[in-house]
Design a protein around this motif. Structure first.
Motif, PDB file in Angstrom:
ATOM      1  N   ILE A  49       0.831  -1.196   0.000  1.00 43.42           N
ATOM      2  CA  ILE A  49       0.000   0.000   0.000  1.00 43.42           C
ATOM      3  C   ILE A  49       0.869   1.252   0.000  1.00 43.42           C
ATOM      4  N   LEU A  50       2.088   1.119   0.514  1.00 43.10           N
ATOM      5  CA  LEU A  50       2.964   2.281   0.612  1.00 43.10           C
ATOM      6  C   LEU A  50       3.550   2.653  -0.759  1.00 43.10           C
ATOM      7  N   PRO A  51       3.866   3.932  -0.919  1.00 36.98           N
ATOM      8  CA  PRO A  51       4.338   4.414  -2.221  1.00 36.98           C
ATOM      9  C   PRO A  51       5.469   3.615  -2.875  1.00 36.98           C
ATOM     10  N   PRO A  52       6.530   3.222  -2.155  1.00 38.65           N
ATOM     11  CA  PRO A  52       7.662   2.596  -2.853  1.00 38.65           C
ATOM     12  C   PRO A  52       7.286   1.375  -3.678  1.00 38.65           C
ATOM     13  N   MET A  53       6.312   0.577  -3.202  1.00 39.09           N
ATOM     14  CA  MET A  53       5.978  -0.640  -3.925  1.00 39.09           C
ATOM     15  C   MET A  53       5.397  -0.365  -5.303  1.00 39.09           C
ATOM     16  N   ALA A  54       4.724   0.789  -5.446  1.00 37.69           N
ATOM     17  CA  ALA A  54       4.169   1.108  -6.760  1.00 37.69           C
ATOM     18  C   ALA A  54       5.300   1.178  -7.775  1.00 37.69           C
ATOM     19  N   LEU A  55       6.395   1.842  -7.381  1.00 36.69           N
ATOM     20  CA  LEU A  55       7.535   1.961  -8.286  1.00 36.69           C
ATOM     21  C   LEU A  55       8.106   0.592  -8.620  1.00 36.69           C
ATOM     22  N   ILE A  56       8.238  -0.237  -7.570  1.00 33.80           N
ATOM     23  CA  ILE A  56       8.850  -1.541  -7.799  1.00 33.80           C
ATOM     24  C   ILE A  56       7.957  -2.407  -8.683  1.00 33.80           C
ATOM     25  N   ILE A  57       6.625  -2.324  -8.479  1.00 33.48           N
ATOM     26  CA  ILE A  57       5.723  -3.117  -9.330  1.00 33.48           C
ATOM     27  C   ILE A  57       5.822  -2.674 -10.781  1.00 33.48           C
ATOM     28  N   VAL A  58       5.870  -1.348 -11.017  1.00 36.82           N
ATOM     29  CA  VAL A  58       6.026  -0.894 -12.401  1.00 36.82           C
ATOM     30  C   VAL A  58       7.346  -1.399 -12.973  1.00 36.82           C
ATOM     31  N   GLY A  59       8.392  -1.354 -12.152  1.00 32.26           N
ATOM     32  CA  GLY A  59       9.682  -1.883 -12.594  1.00 32.26           C
ATOM     33  C   GLY A  59       9.568  -3.341 -13.027  1.00 32.26           C
ATOM     34  N   LEU A  60       8.837  -4.119 -12.250  1.00 33.63           N
ATOM     35  CA  LEU A  60       8.676  -5.540 -12.585  1.00 33.63           C
ATOM     36  C   LEU A  60       7.847  -5.722 -13.855  1.00 33.63           C
ATOM     37  N   ILE A  61       6.799  -4.868 -14.005  1.00 34.48           N
ATOM     38  CA  ILE A  61       5.989  -4.961 -15.232  1.00 34.48           C
ATOM     39  C   ILE A  61       6.872  -4.700 -16.453  1.00 34.48           C
ATOM     40  N   ILE A  62       7.739  -3.679 -16.326  1.00 30.83           N
ATOM     41  CA  ILE A  62       8.642  -3.370 -17.439  1.00 30.83           C
ATOM     42  C   ILE A  62       9.553  -4.564 -17.725  1.00 30.83           C
ATOM     43  N   TRP A  63      10.005  -5.189 -16.672  1.00 35.17           N
ATOM     44  CA  TRP A  63      10.884  -6.347 -16.830  1.00 35.17           C
ATOM     45  C   TRP A  63      10.182  -7.451 -17.632  1.00 35.17           C
ATOM     46  N   VAL A  64       8.944  -7.769 -17.195  1.00 38.98           N
ATOM     47  CA  VAL A  64       8.181  -8.815 -17.883  1.00 38.98           C
ATOM     48  C   VAL A  64       7.933  -8.428 -19.335  1.00 38.98           C
ATOM     49  N   HIS A  65       7.491  -7.160 -19.523  1.00 39.70           N
ATOM     50  CA  HIS A  65       7.164  -6.681 -20.866  1.00 39.70           C
ATOM     51  C   HIS A  65       8.368  -6.796 -21.796  1.00 39.70           C
ATOM     52  N   ARG A  66       9.537  -6.396 -21.284  1.00 41.98           N
ATOM     53  CA  ARG A  66      10.727  -6.387 -22.136  1.00 41.98           C
ATOM     54  C   ARG A  66      11.322  -7.770 -22.337  1.00 41.98           C
ATOM     55  N   SER A  67      11.085  -8.670 -21.393  1.00 39.47           N
ATOM     56  CA  SER A  67      11.603 -10.013 -21.657  1.00 39.47           C
ATOM     57  C   SER A  67      10.765 -10.686 -22.734  1.00 39.47           C
ATOM     58  N   ARG A  68       9.510 -10.287 -22.852  1.00 46.85           N
ATOM     59  CA  ARG A  68       8.655 -10.877 -23.878  1.00 46.85           C
ATOM     60  C   ARG A  68       8.912 -10.255 -25.243  1.00 46.85           C
ATOM     61  N   ASP A  69       9.260  -8.982 -25.248  1.00 47.83           N
ATOM     62  CA  ASP A  69       9.480  -8.294 -26.521  1.00 47.83           C
ATOM     63  C   ASP A  69      10.915  -7.763 -26.554  1.00 47.83           C
ATOM     64  N   LYS A  70      11.807  -8.565 -27.152  1.00 43.84           N
ATOM     65  CA  LYS A  70      13.238  -8.250 -27.064  1.00 43.84           C
ATOM     66  C   LYS A  70      13.606  -6.936 -27.774  1.00 43.84           C
ATOM     67  N   ASN A  71      12.740  -6.488 -28.680  1.00 44.40           N
ATOM     68  CA  ASN A  71      13.059  -5.252 -29.424  1.00 44.40           C
ATOM     69  C   ASN A  71      13.134  -4.052 -28.500  1.00 44.40           C
ATOM     70  N   LEU A  72      12.463  -4.151 -27.360  1.00 43.02           N
ATOM     71  CA  LEU A  72      12.368  -2.982 -26.486  1.00 43.02           C
ATOM     72  C   LEU A  72      13.556  -2.850 -25.541  1.00 43.02           C
ATOM     73  N   VAL A  73      14.418  -3.881 -25.518  1.00 48.86           N
ATOM     74  CA  VAL A  73      15.523  -3.851 -24.562  1.00 48.86           C
ATOM     75  C   VAL A  73      16.479  -2.708 -24.876  1.00 48.86           C
ATOM     76  N   GLU A  74      16.818  -1.946 -23.833  1.00 52.90           N
ATOM     77  CA  GLU A  74      17.746  -0.818 -24.028  1.00 52.90           C
ATOM     78  C   GLU A  74      19.169  -1.327 -24.100  1.00 52.90           C
ATOM     79  N   LYS A  75      19.950  -0.686 -24.952  1.00 57.97           N
ATOM     80  CA  LYS A  75      21.365  -1.109 -25.088  1.00 57.97           C
ATOM     81  C   LYS A  75      22.199  -0.553 -23.947  1.00 57.97           C
TER      82      LYS A  75
END
Lengths: 216, 205
Positions: free
Chosen positions: A190-216
């Protein structure tokens, strides 16, 4: 949606405008726009959903207005003009929320006003509406608003489920009898920091599925 | 005096714009690649905030609130312009940003070039409008309190962006999983920093 019924207007190209922001070109995880408000309103699903709809309406209609006016707006003062259009839309949404869903409007507090400075809207106006016809711009706005809303709903789903054990206020975990096995609500989500971490994890999942999005 | 100090400390640490309210995240994520640029943007943000928050306070008090126009005469006692708040606030902020942009362009062209698109974007930096809206919501009593709040929030933002920029500079040499590189790891780092800042919670003088 009425969009789907009018098939001729919704050509393949226009449909792409509507669906791309949901995945490959998501405003939050790929374009990195509009994160400010995305995180603060995601403690519960209901305010997140209201916020998502409000943003969708504002992006859609301000894109429409700016695209219709694009030939008359002098280049040098375009930011002010865009802000005025956005602010007008946000005032309308704000007054509407205050009138019909006052409790949610209170929960969202300053974040309704902050839709004005939501970078998604400015970003889409600059990048798309200033150079395209009204109808595609409208679709682009709705699509990006929806892409933003999608992330909001995903984040708030996990935060509400893990943090308070409910979905839309309905005590799911309690009904399933999870608590009797010794599970406790994770107050951290419920606390603010977890929102950031969850978005970070979503990005991780999203980018592992779509390799084109990976930053160099 | 104690009250002012309290607002100051609170707005920097406890109610940090970035870590407690996620305001100004867009530029926070995009400009935090080097400490130098981050510092420049942070100072610009402080400058704009210190000016906009008190001026918006005055606008709110003598123009927008219900009954605020009473200084024009009795007939105006019932006028309530509060629905125009967003419009007035954002218009003033946009004008201020334009000014800062011109000043930086004149005195520090190098900084101007490195800030690039993010300088005009201060106008749509949520932290700045957010500070004004929080100022309105928390009903500070006088201009001095509003100024201190603006200064504190600005410094808090500077602290956050310089901190993350320093970490990201070091991060270049570490081995992050590919899909997490760049944006993903920055989010998680910000989350961890926010947890650290939660240690300040409850501090008051």
């Amino acid at each position: 949606m009425s969009n789907q019924e009018k098939e001729p207007i919704l050509s393949a190209k226009n449909l792409k405008l509507l669906t791309e922001p949901l995945g490959r070109n998501n405003p939050i995880t790929v374009q990195v726009l509009g994160i400010c408000s995305a995180l603060a309103v995601t403690v519960k699903l209901k305010p997140a959903l209201v916020m998502a709809l409000s943003v969708m309406i504002v992006t859609g209609f301000s894109n429409l207005v700016i695209a219709s006016l694009r030939k008359f707006i002098p280049d040098r003062i375009r930011i002010i003009v865009q802000l005025v259009v956005i602010a007008t839309m946000v005032i309308l949404v704000d007054q509407f929320l205050k009138a019909y869903v006052f409790d949610v409007s209170k929960q969202l507090s300053v974040f309704v006003g902050l839709i004005i400075t939501n970078c998604i809207i400015m970003g889409r106006l600059e990048a798309f509406a200033m150079a395209n016809k009204p109808w595609p711009s409208f679709l682009d706005g709705i699509g990006n608003g929806a892409g933003y809303g999608l992330i909001l709903v995903i984040v708030s789903f996990f935060r509400e489920l893990l943090g308070s054990g409910t979905i839309f206020g309905y005590p799911v975990l309690e009904k399933l009898g999870i608590y009797s096995t010794g599970y406790e609500n994770n107050g951290m989500t419920i606390l603010p920091p977890m929102a950031l971490i969850i978005v970070g994890l979503i990005i991780w999942v999203h980018r592992s599925r779509d390799k084109n999005l990976v930053e160099k | 005096m104690e009250n002012l100090l309290n607002i100051f400390i609170k707005s920097i640490f406890v109610e940090n714009m970035v870590f407690a309210f996620f305001l100004g995240m867009c530029s926070f994520l995009a400009v935090s690649k080097s400490v130098k640029t981050a510092m420049g943007l942070g100072i610009a943000v402080i400058f704009v905030m210190v000016i906009t928050v008190p001026v918006n306070f005055i606008l709110e008090k003598y123009l927008l609130k219900k009954g605020a126009l009473i200084w024009l005469g009795e007939g105006f006692a019932d006028v309530d312009l509060s629905f125009l708040t967003f419009m007035i606030f954002i218009a003033f902020i946009a004008a201020m940003t334009q000014l800062v942009e011109m000043i930086i362009e004149k005195f520090s062209p190098a900084l101007y070039n490195s800030l690039g698109i993010f300088l005009p974007l201060i106008a749509v930096n949520c932290a700045i409008l957010g500070a004004s809206l929080f100022m309105q919501e928390r009903e500070y009593e006088n201009v001095l309190e509003a100024t201190v709040f603006g200064l504190g929030s600005g410094i808090g933002w500077l602290l956050a962006i310089v901190g993350i920029a320093a970490i990201r500079e070091k991060l270049k040499y570490s081995n992050v999983p590919d899909p997490l590189k760049g944006l993903g790891i920055t989010f998680i780092l910000t989350g961890l920093m926010a947890i650290a800042f939660m240690g300040f919670m409850g501090i008051s003088l």
